[in-house]
Design a protein around this motif. Structure first.
Motif, short mmCIF file in Angstrom:
data_model
loop_
_atom_site.label_atom_id
_atom_site.label_comp_id
_atom_site.label_asym_id
_atom_site.label_seq_id
_atom_site.Cartn_x
_atom_site.Cartn_y
_atom_site.Cartn_z
N SER A 37 0.91 -1.22 0.18
CA SER A 37 -0.11 0.20 0.04
C SER A 37 0.82 1.18 0.02
N ASP A 42 5.35 8.64 -1.04
CA ASP A 42 3.87 8.92 -0.65
C ASP A 42 3.80 10.15 0.05
N SER A 43 2.50 10.84 0.03
CA SER A 43 2.35 11.92 0.88
C SER A 43 1.92 11.36 2.42
N GLU A 45 -0.74 12.33 3.64
CA GLU A 45 -2.24 11.69 3.70
C GLU A 45 -2.37 10.49 3.05
N ASN A 46 -1.58 10.02 2.25
CA ASN A 46 -1.55 8.64 1.69
C ASN A 46 -1.09 7.55 2.90
N SER A 49 -4.00 7.40 5.23
CA SER A 49 -5.26 6.83 4.71
C SER A 49 -4.59 5.07 4.44
N SER A 50 -3.60 4.72 4.41
CA SER A 50 -3.18 3.52 3.93
C SER A 50 -3.25 2.65 5.75
#
Length: 112
Positions: A37, A42-43, A45-46, A49-50
């Motif tokens: 994932s 990746d930011s 927020e990512n 979220s993950s």
């Protein structure tokens, strides 16, 4: 008594080594899911979220630039024994721009 301890200590160590996460989600499964994932860069927020999708509770330490996390589900932690307890701890590291860099999944034991 000394002979009993010589017999008991190796058994406890063997159970600790072999058990990893009997009855719950293993650290290797969490590591595999995070590898799928999250991608380098990746930011923030990512990452959040993950972790949420994987049902992992987290706290972001901005001073260290890392997430400190653990599975929310009690089933995701190790089996509790009379002599020790264990938990799965996850660290997700970010770079200076707060983008995903790497992660680490550990099984931590505590006991007598």
């Amino acid at each position: 008594m000394k002979k009993f301890l010589i017999f008991l200590v190796p058994i406890i160590l063997l159970l600790t080594y072999c058990q990893k996460n009997i009855g719950g989600v293993s650290a290797s499964e969490i590591d595999r899911d995070l590898n799928k994932s999250l991608q380098p860069g990746d930011s923030l927020e990512n990452i959040k979220s993950s972790l949420t999708k994987l049902d992992i509770g987290y706290h972001f330490d901005s001073d260290l630039g890392r997430f400190e996390a653990s599975p929310k589900s009690k089933k995701a932690n190790c089996m509790v024994h009379a002599l020790y307890d264990c938990a799965v701890i996850i660290y997700v590291y970010t770079d200076q721009e707060q983008r995903y860099r790497s992660h680490e999944v550990e099984v931590v034991y505590s006991g007598l």
